[in-house]
Design a protein around this motif. Structure first.
Motif: not given
Length: 476
Positions: A73, A90, A95, A341-342, A345
């Motif tokens: 990440a 993360d 991650a 961001r999620r 991932r």
């Protein structure tokens, strides 16, 4: 009941001639060869391929079906406290490692300027379990020392210093002091840190400057390999052994939405790395970090970037990347939210754990198209690498404009091909706006040591990053 299963033999296998006859019916008077295409670098793409026996020169990465690649990440929020929160979220969210982009000004990364600053960002991260990689440009040697300080001498710490002054030089078009001095400085620090952290990644030999500037796959591979050779030579001059020098180098490439090109490019990277290490008389595995392309992202209808990033992740995984960094779908607009961001991932987690892309060591093996393209890219990249070395090495090839001219030729070929089909921009543009949320933060610079070294600045024609969709978005 008649057995009509494929195994029964009721359906005889189709030959290449059978397929060709069907295709020729649809072409009417046009020749079969009219379907022949080429990449922007002139590599041939045939309309039909037969199954291949497998790439004899290609060695896939070591296979681990449980964790087939490292989900890495990227963290670049300018506020160190927020960067720490993002990194921990993360790691807790799936991650396996983190990539910290460092910029003391806060304009293009985390505002870190000392070992104490970096230690605060990494507070709570177990470096023995979660690898941390750096992206610090010309501050690379100093940032490497900061990361080593955070590891507190632990021989099991998983550190990726990722020093890469040549990529920074190529993108900026200049260096604060002679670029040769930056290479020597990085190698000196790398050779010293390797004594305490023998498993650390010292250099990242990246070709992404070529990709992000609009170059082709062979050019990116050639730049990567020329960087690796330059870093290996510098490490040996700094006192490292030949084997230690090559083992300390990781390879960096871009993953694009054109997943066939990405698959072939990553496979070709292992081929030419094997040629280089064999020529140098060493045995060192290729360890590849693939980062999603920034040039492929769109500002208009940014939701479609999710498709591009997933395609890039697919190509990187099937191509055999050891670590994959997918950016956020809002990266072309601003800093990602927790949702963005999620999503980044989870795209990888779905590819890994639900699509099971890592269950086979080399899923593309035997595909006539992929095997042929891998071979063609390998040969073209090796030829361009030799041309760079004939110039006197990568620094000389950059300074002379040789590399920039190669990139410019690919960009001209792309422009000559006409407007590309970009979903949400030139194809199926949205009828109404669907805005996305991004983070807004005013960066605050911190004090940091200057990356400047004594002597005149190095200069070369810059490989400035582009976004392929930008001119078409502006036209609307």
């Amino acid at each position: 009941m008649t057995d009509t299963s494929i195994a029964s033999g009721a359906f005889p296998p189709a030959t290449a001639a059978d397929w060709r006859a069907l295709v020729e019916k649809t072409l009417k008077d046009a020749p079969f060869e009219s379907l022949q295409r080429t990449t922007l670098e002139g590599l041939p793409i045939a309309p039909l391929y037969e199954a291949a026996a497998g790439g004899a020169r290609f060695m896939p990465r070591p296979h681990d079906a449980d964790r087939p690649w490292d989900l890495r990440a990227a963290v670049a929020h300018p506020d160190p406290a927020r960067a720490r929160t993002d990194l921990l979220a993360d790691l807790e969210g799936g991650a396996a490692s983190g990539l910290l982009r460092i910029d003391p000004t806060g304009d293009h990364g985390v505002a870190v300027g000392s070992a104490a600053d970096l230690a605060r960002v990494l507070d709570g991260v177990l470096l023995e379990l979660a690898p941390v990689a750096l992206d610090a440009g010309f501050l690379g040697p100093k940032a490497a020392d900061w990361l080593a300080s955070a590891a507190k001498g632990s021989p099991t710490a998983l550190l990726l210093f990722h020093m890469d002054p040549l990529n920074a030089f190529a993108q900026a078009g200049e260096s604060p002091g002679p670029i040769e001095s930056h290479l020597v400085s990085a190698a000196t620090v790398g050779a010293r840190l390797a004594e305490s952290y023998p498993k650390a990644g010292l250099f990242l030999a990246s070709g992404r400057a070529v990709h992000e500037a609009g170059g082709g796959e062979a050019g990116e591979l050639a730049f990567m390999l020329a960087s690796a050779l330059a870093y290996a030579k510098a490490l040996v001059r700094a006192g490292a052994g030949m084997d230690q020098a090559f083992v300390g180098i990781h390879l960096g490439l871009s993953a694009d939405a054109d997943y066939f090109a990405t698959i072939a490019k990553l496979r070709a990277a292992r081929v030419i790395w094997g040629q280089l290490t064999k020529a140098c008389g060493v045995s060192a595995p290729a360890r590849i970090e693939a980062r999603s392309s920034q040039r492929m992202l769109a500002v208009q209808d940014p939701w479609t970037n999710m498709l591009r990033l997933t395609s890039a992740g697919f190509g990187a995984a099937v191509g055999g990347a050891d670590a994959v960094v997918l950016g956020a779908f809002t990266d072309a607009i601003g800093l990602p939210t927790a949702f963005a961001r999620r999503q980044s991932r989870n795209a990888q987690l779905v590819l890994m754990e639900e699509a099971h892309l890592g269950r086979v060591a080399d899923p593309a093996a035997g595909s006539g198209y992929v095997e042929a393209l891998t071979d063609e890219m390998s040969r073209a990249a090796w030829a361009q690498f030799q041309a760079i070395e004939a110039q006197g090495g990568l620094i000389a090839a950059l300074a002379s404009g040789h590399v920039a001219a190669q990139v410019a030729a690919v960009r001209e070929a792309r422009d000559a091909a006409g407007a590309p089909k970009i979903v949400g921009v030139t194809a199926f543009p949205p009828t109404q706006d669907a805005p996305v949320e991004v983070e807004r933060h005013q960066p605050v610079a911190v004090e940091a040591p200057s990356p400047r070294l004594p002597g005149p600045d190095g200069r070369c024609p810059p490989l400035a990053p582009i976004r392929i969709a930008a001119p078409h978005e502006a036209a609307r």
